[in-house]
Design a protein around this motif. Structure first.
Motif, PDB file in Angstrom:
ATOM      1  N   CYS A 122       0.834  -1.206   0.000  1.00  0.00           N
ATOM      2  CA  CYS A 122       0.000   0.000   0.000  1.00  0.00           C
ATOM      3  C   CYS A 122       0.871   1.260   0.000  1.00  0.00           C
ATOM      4  O   CYS A 122       2.000   1.254   0.490  1.00  0.00           O
ATOM      5  N   GLU A 179       1.959   5.147   1.012  1.00  0.00           N
ATOM      6  CA  GLU A 179       1.978   6.012   2.188  1.00  0.00           C
ATOM      7  C   GLU A 179       0.850   7.043   2.081  1.00  0.00           C
ATOM      8  O   GLU A 179       0.539   7.516   0.989  1.00  0.00           O
ATOM      9  N   VAL A 180       0.262   7.377   3.207  1.00  0.00           N
ATOM     10  CA  VAL A 180      -0.738   8.435   3.263  1.00  0.00           C
ATOM     11  C   VAL A 180       0.017   9.770   3.266  1.00  0.00           C
ATOM     12  O   VAL A 180       0.944   9.958   4.053  1.00  0.00           O
ATOM     13  N   THR A 181      -0.377  10.667   2.370  1.00  0.00           N
ATOM     14  CA  THR A 181       0.281  11.973   2.291  1.00  0.00           C
ATOM     15  C   THR A 181      -0.681  13.114   2.591  1.00  0.00           C
ATOM     16  O   THR A 181      -0.251  14.226   2.868  1.00  0.00           O
ATOM     17  N   GLN A 201      -3.986   2.204   0.874  1.00  0.00           N
ATOM     18  CA  GLN A 201      -3.244   3.180   1.672  1.00  0.00           C
ATOM     19  C   GLN A 201      -2.805   2.534   2.977  1.00  0.00           C
ATOM     20  O   GLN A 201      -3.483   1.651   3.505  1.00  0.00           O
ATOM     21  N   ARG A 202      -1.697   3.022   3.531  1.00  0.00           N
ATOM     22  CA  ARG A 202      -1.122   2.444   4.738  1.00  0.00           C
ATOM     23  C   ARG A 202      -1.841   2.970   5.991  1.00  0.00           C
ATOM     24  O   ARG A 202      -1.387   3.902   6.633  1.00  0.00           O
ATOM     25  N   VAL A 254      -1.627   5.324  11.069  1.00  0.00           N
ATOM     26  CA  VAL A 254      -1.413   5.734   9.689  1.00  0.00           C
ATOM     27  C   VAL A 254       0.083   5.597   9.394  1.00  0.00           C
ATOM     28  O   VAL A 254       0.912   5.956  10.227  1.00  0.00           O
ATOM     29  N   ASN A 255       0.399   5.084   8.227  1.00  0.00           N
ATOM     30  CA  ASN A 255       1.787   4.854   7.808  1.00  0.00           C
ATOM     31  C   ASN A 255       2.576   4.045   8.843  1.00  0.00           C
ATOM     32  O   ASN A 255       3.689   4.406   9.231  1.00  0.00           O
ATOM     33  N   ARG A 290       4.861   1.241  10.699  1.00  0.00           N
ATOM     34  CA  ARG A 290       6.069   0.459  10.439  1.00  0.00           C
ATOM     35  C   ARG A 290       6.245  -0.489  11.619  1.00  0.00           C
ATOM     36  O   ARG A 290       6.245  -0.051  12.775  1.00  0.00           O
ATOM     37  N   GLY A 337       4.083   4.947  13.798  1.00  0.00           N
ATOM     38  CA  GLY A 337       3.459   5.636  12.680  1.00  0.00           C
ATOM     39  C   GLY A 337       2.934   6.964  13.184  1.00  0.00           C
ATOM     40  O   GLY A 337       3.520   7.569  14.087  1.00  0.00           O
ATOM     41  N   CYS A 387       0.120  -5.154   9.761  1.00  0.00           N
ATOM     42  CA  CYS A 387       1.284  -4.634   9.028  1.00  0.00           C
ATOM     43  C   CYS A 387       1.573  -5.490   7.797  1.00  0.00           C
ATOM     44  O   CYS A 387       1.898  -4.959   6.725  1.00  0.00           O
TER      45      CYS A 387
END
Length: 179
Positions: free
Chosen positions: A28, A30-32, A66-67, A86-87, A89, A124, A148
């Motif tokens: 997915c 990354e959310v920006t 999306q992550r 969000v995002n 790791r 995240g 994840c």
């Protein structure tokens, strides 16, 4: 003090992506962009997770690459963990590797013994972009690792080995929803 609303109560229940859907098998993005659209996605994810009686849900499980994932999951001491990342790791997965039953909302009705570490740490941000660090043990650690994996394009069946894998593959072929 104002009470925060229960997540998912104003969300839409979305259609679940099932095994075989390409969105589940690719990493997915990354959310920006943070704001109302992301908040709506998270709210819908909670509503969908609760409707499916799950303990975690990744965005790609509802077709959004999306992550982001949400969770409402107990650990082995029955302490409830509720939130979103969000995002995320996975920054640590260690301790004892435990072979335990694992299922997935994208493989409804199926379960297999899957190896996971009994401790996990995920970092995240939240929906406002503020840093988040979540540590889990036991069942909650399993949930964090599972979600994840989803965002990296992996479904738990890829971690199942040997006879358990063959049994799971047979069950997948027999499933009425199988893609």
């Amino acid at each position: 003090m104002r009470q925060r609303p229960i997540p998912g109560t104003s969300g839409l229940v979305r259609t679940m992506s099932l095994l075989g859907d390409p969105v589940l098998h690719s990493a997915c993005a990354e959310v920006t962009e943070f704001g109302p659209e992301l908040d709506r996605l998270i709210e819908d994810m909670f509503a969908t997770m609760y409707a499916a009686q799950g303990v975690g849900l990744a965005a790609n499980q509802i077709g959004v690459a999306q992550r982001v994932f949400v969770y409402d999951c107990p650990d082995d001491e029955e302490e409830r963990h509720l939130g979103h990342i969000v995002n995320p790791r996975l920054v640590e997965a260690d301790g004892v590797e435990v072979l335990g039953p694992e299922g997935c909302l994208s493989l409804p009705g199926l379960e297999a013994g899957t190896p996971r570490f009994d401790r996990a740490v995920v970092e995240g941000v939240d929906s406002a972009g503020e840093p988040v660090r979540v540590e889990g043990t036991g069942f909650f650690a399993r949930c964090l690792q599972h979600e994840c994996d989803h965002l990296d394009g992996m479904v738990y069946r890829e971690r199942v080995e040997g006879m358990r894998r063959r049994r799971l593959e047979r069950s997948i072929r027999r499933a009425g929803w199988s893609a």
